[in-house]
Design a protein around this motif. Structure first.
Motif, PDB file in Angstrom:
ATOM      1  N   UNK A  52     -13.321  19.472 -22.880  1.00  0.00           N
ATOM      2  CA  UNK A  52     -12.394  19.582 -21.748  1.00  0.00           C
ATOM      3  C   UNK A  52     -13.167  19.743 -20.445  1.00  0.00           C
ATOM      4  N   UNK A  53     -12.606  19.174 -19.394  1.00  0.00           N
ATOM      5  CA  UNK A  53     -13.190  19.244 -18.056  1.00  0.00           C
ATOM      6  C   UNK A  53     -12.239  20.001 -17.141  1.00  0.00           C
ATOM      7  N   UNK A  54     -12.747  21.078 -16.533  1.00  0.00           N
ATOM      8  CA  UNK A  54     -11.971  21.829 -15.536  1.00  0.00           C
ATOM      9  C   UNK A  54     -12.406  21.323 -14.172  1.00  0.00           C
ATOM     10  N   UNK A  55     -11.461  20.732 -13.442  1.00  0.00           N
ATOM     11  CA  UNK A  55     -11.767  20.075 -12.177  1.00  0.00           C
ATOM     12  C   UNK A  55     -10.948  20.689 -11.044  1.00  0.00           C
ATOM     13  N   UNK A  56     -11.630  21.020  -9.946  1.00  0.00           N
ATOM     14  CA  UNK A  56     -10.952  21.516  -8.743  1.00  0.00           C
ATOM     15  C   UNK A  56     -11.471  20.733  -7.543  1.00  0.00           C
ATOM     16  N   UNK A  57     -10.564  20.217  -6.730  1.00  0.00           N
ATOM     17  CA  UNK A  57     -10.984  19.369  -5.620  1.00  0.00           C
ATOM     18  C   UNK A  57     -10.024  19.498  -4.436  1.00  0.00           C
ATOM     19  N   UNK A  58     -10.517  19.046  -3.273  1.00  0.00           N
ATOM     20  CA  UNK A  58      -9.718  19.008  -2.053  1.00  0.00           C
ATOM     21  C   UNK A  58      -9.032  17.647  -1.995  1.00  0.00           C
ATOM     22  N   UNK A  59      -7.717  17.648  -2.077  1.00  0.00           N
ATOM     23  CA  UNK A  59      -6.963  16.401  -2.164  1.00  0.00           C
ATOM     24  C   UNK A  59      -7.036  15.577  -0.882  1.00  0.00           C
ATOM     25  N   UNK A  60      -7.450  16.181   0.234  1.00  0.00           N
ATOM     26  CA  UNK A  60      -7.582  15.429   1.479  1.00  0.00           C
ATOM     27  C   UNK A  60      -8.797  14.505   1.439  1.00  0.00           C
ATOM     28  N   UNK A  61      -9.806  14.889   0.662  1.00  0.00           N
ATOM     29  CA  UNK A  61     -11.041  14.111   0.623  1.00  0.00           C
ATOM     30  C   UNK A  61     -11.102  13.143  -0.547  1.00  0.00           C
ATOM     31  N   UNK A  62     -10.484  13.508  -1.660  1.00  0.00           N
ATOM     32  CA  UNK A  62     -10.478  12.637  -2.847  1.00  0.00           C
ATOM     33  C   UNK A  62      -9.166  12.790  -3.591  1.00  0.00           C
ATOM     34  N   UNK A  63      -8.701  11.696  -4.189  1.00  0.00           N
ATOM     35  CA  UNK A  63      -7.528  11.726  -5.034  1.00  0.00           C
ATOM     36  C   UNK A  63      -7.966  11.836  -6.498  1.00  0.00           C
TER      37      UNK A  63
END
Length: 736
Positions: A52-63
């Motif tokens: 499993x991959x736990x991913x957190x990102x800023x939606x303004x910079x990447x979808x």
């Protein structure tokens, strides 16, 4: 996907993905490194055991779609993680691997007959070329179908500019195959073909990977067992009719019918019915708990007798069971500091492997090309960082699962490593070393005061407080059949750690400690204060009550020691661990409790805001501190401590502030958690040592041409299996 599987905090998105194709530590490193370089990614953590991959990102910079495409470019596919479908996906992947494995096995068995014929003398006559072509026909589909996962991983890594552990395997197979094809096409009478080596290597390596995946999955099966506690459907009552509804379709406010023998599917409140519910999964309580109208029930518990109609109060992802599963998964995917060693070595491992193989080839090529080819292939196959990469995550995953099974929820791997080094334990008194079930032992009033009237006023004021002392006083008043709930109380105010104040019928009422009354300008009654000193010396707590600026009563409260407190303290004292009792209660009461436990340092009469200062002072003195508590006023100290441990009976604030949560509300779990952490750290060190010893022995042997490629293919997965097996031994820790 965004709505169902993603959690949002402003523009920051968080999701768990199930990734196909992960099989070793190099895969974990490649995925984490590749995604952490992507724009807007704040966190990318891979759980090797659960894929499993736990991913957190800023939606303004990447979808999310951009990040999934970035993942596919390095050779891995991902879908949103769903506990209900994850098991099916893993089984599908295993079936695909089994098909490749069986095909390679079929080819290897048939290749064996050809090899026997060639080694028996057929390579010296007219049948030599025929057997070479038959071997080519068998080896070619085996290499490109059964060996496809190796090439996919190698090419994916190269496209991303990284070297993966699939690259040496793919290179070794390709070179051996290419040389054998050259001998076959040119009908070279001096060269030998190694198609049997190609098929046998492919077959054996696939067996190793399949066994690794199976044992990894079994070793961390605690999460699966927890998931199995969650029913897939619920009986929802709509317009008086029972409707079998998928659990994801149950909404807040729905009314669910739970029949005898059924597992409770939701967290909610009983609207109708009376039954006994088995809550051993959550509380460790072996006897079923009676449930009536107004009582709460939790998902995963079992209804044993009567039917219950329950109103859903919590969404599926927020149930107690879901939170436990989430904590275990987060702990299994977390990394302990000791893993930094493996993370530093793994990226360079493949490069070193390629250099060693090239060096081996050039050294032996001056003597014999075929020996050089086989020796270099053995080096490519035998060197593997998988055992090193799995040394830490497998141990943490197994320990987290074992802890969850025994009611010890560990939030991350760092906690296990830190807890194993703790030198000083600090215990809260009320609700931690004691049962926290305060009861009024007796009540003494000043001369000329009406006992019943004083008790009624005290209960009327305390019913506005949430403190355990307040509940004890109101319960005592109800036992005495006092009618205090209709009494009008004005201007109620509580001061944490001191007491409460209010106005009743124009009279100012104070209830709290002696210091609270003195602070408010009240002179203590000498006789009552003398009684209080006697009671406190026996370990009882006293609540002082003032009415109209006069000290009028003393309410004596008793709280028993937990049955397992003495054993835990004795064992910690034997282990040489320092202990401190930290309490906001009066010093005589705290010292009496410490005396009953055989003596320990006592820090008493500490206000809530000062508890974390005590912890900080101990840390400044060089101690590694663990704080064990259960109340709201423990939260700052739990955060300040190196390890915060909260009893499951504690408040939500306390549990959120803790690093370890003891779900079964048993104090001996503190000692078990300590034992688990020490066993885990010892196992991690053993696994790292085993991986280093394996490579230190086998790589030189391969470079000396003392290990055949087939032997290399057999020993490579064995090293990983030994690490997995050693980590799995942690599960025997609490077995008697």
């Amino acid at each position: 996907v965004q709505q169902e599987f993603t959690t949002c905090s402003g523009d920051v998105r968080d999701i768990h993905l199930l990734v196909e194709g992960i099989h070793c530590a190099a895969c974990v490193w490649l995925i984490e490194r590749g995604l952490n370089r992507a724009a807007g990614v704040q966190l990318a953590e891979v759980n090797l055991a659960g894929k499993r991959l736990h991913l957190r990102w800023d939606n303004r910079q990447s979808k999310l779609s951009d990040l999934i495409r970035a993942l596919s470019r390095i050779g891995y596919s991902a879908v949103p993680y769903d506990p209900e479908t994850a098991e099916g996906s893993i089984q599908k992947t295993n079936r695909a691997m089994l098909f490749r494995l069986f095909f390679a096995g079929f080819a290897a068995m048939n290749m064996m007959w050809i090899a026997i014929a060639l080694y028996s003398g057929a390579n010296q006559d007219e049948f030599r070329s025929f057997f070479h072509w038959v071997a080519l026909v068998l080896a070619t589909p085996t290499l490109f179908y059964s060996g496809y996962p190796f090439y996919r991983g190698a090419l994916g890594g190269l496209r991303a500019g990284h070297l993966t552990m699939d690259l040496p395997i793919a290179l070794g197979l390709s070179v051996t195959y290419a040389y054998s094809v050259y001998v076959t096409l040119t009908n070279n009478q001096h060269g030998e073909v190694f198609f049997d080596t190609v098929t046998n290597l492919t077959f054996v390596i696939l067996i190793g990977r399949y066994l690794e995946g199976m044992f990894r999955h079994q070793a961390v099966s605690a999460t699966k067992r927890l998931m199995e506690l969650q029913p897939r459907v619920a009986l929802v009552m709509r317009e008086g009719i029972e409707q079998m509804t998928p659990i994801r379709g149950v909404m807040l406010g729905d009314q669910v019918l739970i029949k005898p023998g059924y597992t409770v599917p939701v967290d909610g409140v009983v609207l109708e019915g009376h039954s006994a519910v088995d809550e051993s999964m959550l509380s460790g309580e072996s006897l079923p708990v009676s449930k009536r109208v107004g009582a709460t029930v939790s998902a995963g518990t079992v209804n044993t007798s009567g039917a219950l109609l329950v109103e859903v109060r919590t969404q599926l992802n927020d149930t107690t069971l879901s939170k436990i599963i989430q904590l275990v998964e987060e702990a299994q995917s977390s990394k302990a500091p000791i893993q930094r060693l493996a993370d530093t070595i793994v990226p360079w491992f493949v490069l070193v492997t390629m250099i060693c193989a090239a060096t081996t080839f050039f050294i032996w090529n001056s003597q014999d090309f075929e020996i050089a080819l086989m020796a270099a292939t053995s080096v490519l196959i035998i060197t593997c960082p998988c055992a090193l990469g799995m040394a830490t995550p497998m141990s943490i995953a197994v320990a987290s699962g074992l802890g969850a099974k025994h009611g010890i929820l560990v939030k991350n791997g760092l906690v296990l490593e830190t807890l194993s080094k703790v030198t000083h334990f600090v215990f809260d008194k009320t609700g931690t070393l004691t049962e926290g079930k305060m009861s009024v032992a007796q009540m003494k009033c000043a001369a000329g005061q009406d006992d019943e009237a004083i008790l009624g006023v005290a209960a009327a004021v305390e019913r506005y407080s949430e403190h355990g002392v307040a509940h004890a006083i109101t319960a005592y008043a109800e036992e005495r059949q006092q009618s205090f709930r209709d009494t009008v109380v004005n201007d109620f105010h509580a001061t944490a750690g001191l007491g409460v104040a209010a106005n009743v019928a124009g009279r100012r009422i104070l209830l709290g400690s002696a210091a609270w009354l003195k602070q408010c300008g009240i002179t203590l009654d000498a006789q009552l204060h003398l009684h209080a000193q006697t009671f406190e010396a026996d370990g009882m707590s006293c609540v002082y009550m003032a009415q109209s600026e006069q000290h009028v009563a003393l309410i004596v409260l008793a709280d028993r020691l937990r049955s397992d407190a003495q054993q835990m303290v004795d064992e910690m004292r034997t282990a040489g661990i320092k202990m401190t009792l930290l309490s906001g209660d009066r010093r005589p009461v705290a010292e009496a409790i410490a005396k009953q436990l055989g003596g320990m340092e006592v820090i008493a009469e500490v206000l809530p805001q000062d508890k974390d200062r005590v912890i900080q002072q101990l840390q400044n003195e060089g101690a590694i501190v663990a704080m064990v508590g259960d109340g709201v006023n423990d939260a700052p100290a739990l955060i300040r401590a190196d390890v915060g441990i909260a009893l499951g009976s504690g408040t939500d604030v306390s549990v959120e502030s803790a690093d370890i949560v003891l779900m079964h509300n048993e104090l001996n779990k503190v000692l078990q958690a300590t034992q688990l952490s020490r066993r885990t750290l010892r196992t991690i060190k053993q696994n790292i040592g085993l991986s280093f010893v394996y490579n230190a022995i086998m790589v030189p042997l391969a470079m000396m041409a003392q290990v055949t490629p087939l032997a290399a293919a057999i020993t490579m997965p064995i090293s990983s299996l030994v690490v997995i097996g050693n980590a799995a031994r942690i599960r025997t820790l609490f077995k008697k």
